[in-house]
Design a protein around this motif. Structure first.
Motif, PDB file in Angstrom:
ATOM      1  N   THR A   1       0.837  -1.199   0.000  1.00 20.84           N
ATOM      2  CA  THR A   1       0.000   0.000   0.000  1.00 20.84           C
ATOM      3  C   THR A   1       0.873   1.252   0.000  1.00 20.84           C
ATOM      4  O   THR A   1       2.039   1.214   0.403  1.00 20.84           O
ATOM      5  N   GLU A   2       0.305   2.351  -0.441  1.00 15.14           N
ATOM      6  CA  GLU A   2       1.061   3.605  -0.514  1.00 15.14           C
ATOM      7  C   GLU A   2       1.297   4.226   0.861  1.00 15.14           C
ATOM      8  O   GLU A   2       2.294   4.903   1.082  1.00 15.14           O
TER       9      GLU A   2
ATOM     10  N   ALA B   1       2.181  -2.699   6.286  1.00 15.50           N
ATOM     11  CA  ALA B   1       2.913  -2.419   7.513  1.00 15.50           C
ATOM     12  C   ALA B   1       4.395  -2.252   7.211  1.00 15.50           C
ATOM     13  O   ALA B   1       4.928  -2.872   6.287  1.00 15.50           O
ATOM     14  N   VAL B   2       5.042  -1.399   7.998  1.00 13.28           N
ATOM     15  CA  VAL B   2       6.472  -1.171   7.844  1.00 13.28           C
ATOM     16  C   VAL B   2       7.034  -0.746   9.199  1.00 13.28           C
ATOM     17  O   VAL B   2       6.350  -0.093   9.986  1.00 13.28           O
ATOM     18  N   VAL B   3       8.266  -1.172   9.506  1.00 15.71           N
ATOM     19  CA  VAL B   3       8.936  -0.740  10.735  1.00 15.71           C
ATOM     20  C   VAL B   3       9.771   0.487  10.402  1.00 15.71           C
ATOM     21  O   VAL B   3      10.694   0.423   9.593  1.00 15.71           O
TER      22      VAL B   3
END
Length: 421
Positions: A49-50, A78-80
């Motif tokens: 996703t953007e 999701a991203v850390v």
């Protein structure tokens, strides 16, 4: 003859990998290796996703990679984004190793992460005694929280955290990751189906051999909420409550193993709890009991042979039993063993099952899927509410009271509070 032998050898060499993979043992081994490879080297999501949910991690804990960082790598939403540690060098090294853009270190590092407007969600794997303080501060900063188990040192702290999350309209989840895996869900399905009859006994164990938890481990520090019933025991209690579909009615007995140098920290223990008979059915006179068996330091056999970890959940009923081994890490390996009869006292039929689900998905990856779904307003495939976490902590405290060790010390940190608490 020589040519024929060479031709046969070539054909056998070409066919051998297929032959081995198609044997039960090698198929199992091949699947095991492939599962583990995909856990540590997960494929990137096909359509990220953007504007993914941005996670920040409090503390460079050893559990963080397997619990969050690896699962995030193949989640599309999701991203850390940041890591915070009390030491800048450790924060930098952790960030570099795992490809995390921001590293906060030194005094005030945790609060700096919480104040970062680019962080939406906080993962809190800090020592037990710091769960309450930093979860409350994260919620105050407007962050959703994925909180490592056990939720806090006391049930009152757990109650306050969830009340604050509700007031702030934020999602707080205690990370009982095992509950989201298909193997656990299948175990529950078998228990609820009535195949093994009316439940009479639940046995759960999470005990590891000596050498894994040494004297310097934070789990041995009383002021940080140390103790095996807090750590391993919260899993066994949670599983017993989940399988029974009810909460205990009393602690029948409880015993703690301690060392002279750690008089308030249990390294092992057992507890037997009474539960109501599921569904109000008329079962045996003694009703349903659940026994928890936990240990940090199982003694070696014959004085030198390390014991194999004891990690299982077994349910016995009036028409048979079902057991899931390695219920905490079923993504590594597991087996569900069912023995049941068509009627009480009849001959038992035995079978085994496995439920690995999506290839390369750990219990933590399934947990992340549910957590993100909840944050995005979707209905997760599985979820458990605030009361589940509060009740689990209440009974951990009750068990500690029965052993004579008492509850772990509550936090003295000054934190924001929900209105009315």
């Amino acid at each position: 003859m020589t040519r024929s032998c060479t031709l046969w050898s070539d054909r056998l060499a070409n066919a051998l990998p297929r032959i081995l993979i198609n044997t039960p043992i090698m198929t199992s081994l091949y699947g095991f290796v492939k599962r583990l490879y995909l856990v540590f080297y997960p494929p990137a999501p096909e359509a990220p996703t953007e504007s993914p949910l941005r996670f920040g991690v409090l503390g460079a804990a050893r559990i963080a990679p397997i619990a969050l960082i690896y699962p995030v790598k193949n989640h599309s939403d999701a991203v850390v984004k940041a890591i915070a540690a009390r030491d800048q060098g450790r924060a930098d090294a952790f960030a570099k190793k795992h490809g995390i853009p921001k590293a906060y270190g030194g005094p005030g590092a945790y609060q700096k992460l919480l104040d970062d407007p680019e962080i939406d969600v906080v993962y809190n794997p800090l020592p037990n005694g710091l769960h309450y303080e930093w979860t409350m501060k994260a919620l105050a900063a407007g962050k959703h929280v994925l909180l490592e188990k056990p939720s806090a040192d006391t049930a009152e702290e757990t109650r306050k955290m969830f009340a604050f999350a509700q007031e702030k309209r934020l999602v707080l989840l205690e990370a009982f990751h095992y509950r989201f895996h298909p193997a656990t869900r299948r175990l529950k399905e078998i228990v609820d189906s009535g195949e093994i009859g009316i439940l009479t006994k639940i046995e759960t164990s999470l005990a590891v051999p000596s050498g894994l938890i040494d004297d310097g481990n934070i789990r041995m520090v009383y002021d940080l909420g140390g103790g095996v019933m807090m750590d391993n025991g919260c899993y066994t209690l949670s599983m017993s409550r989940y399988l029974s579909g009810a909460d205990p009615t009393k602690v029948i007995s409880a015993k703690a193993d301690i060392l002279p140098k750690f008089p308030l920290v249990d390294i092992g223990g057992t507890a037997t709890l009474a539960f109501p008979t599921p569904g109000g059915s008329t079962g045996p006179a003694e009703g349903l009991t659940a026994t928890l068996d936990v240990h940090y330091r199982l003694p070696p056999r014959f004085g030198f042979l390390p014991q194999w970890p004891k990690v299982f959940a077994r349910v016995t009923g009036t028409r048979g039993s079902v057991e899931l081994n390695n219920f905490v890490g079923p993504w590594i390996y597991h087996q569900i063993t069912i023995e049941s009869s068509e009627e009480e006292g009849g001959p038992l039929q035995k079978r085994t099952e496995q439920r690995y689900g999506n290839l390369g998905w750990t219990t933590y990856r399934y947990q992340l899927e549910a957590f993100v779904d909840k944050l995005r307003g979707r209905d997760p495939e599985h979820w458990f509410d605030a009361q589940d976490s509060i009740t689990n902590m209440e009974w951990i405290e009750t068990i500690y009271k029965e052993t004579g060790l008492g509850s772990r010390p509550p936090s003295t940190a000054k934190v924001p509070q929900a209105t009315g608490t």
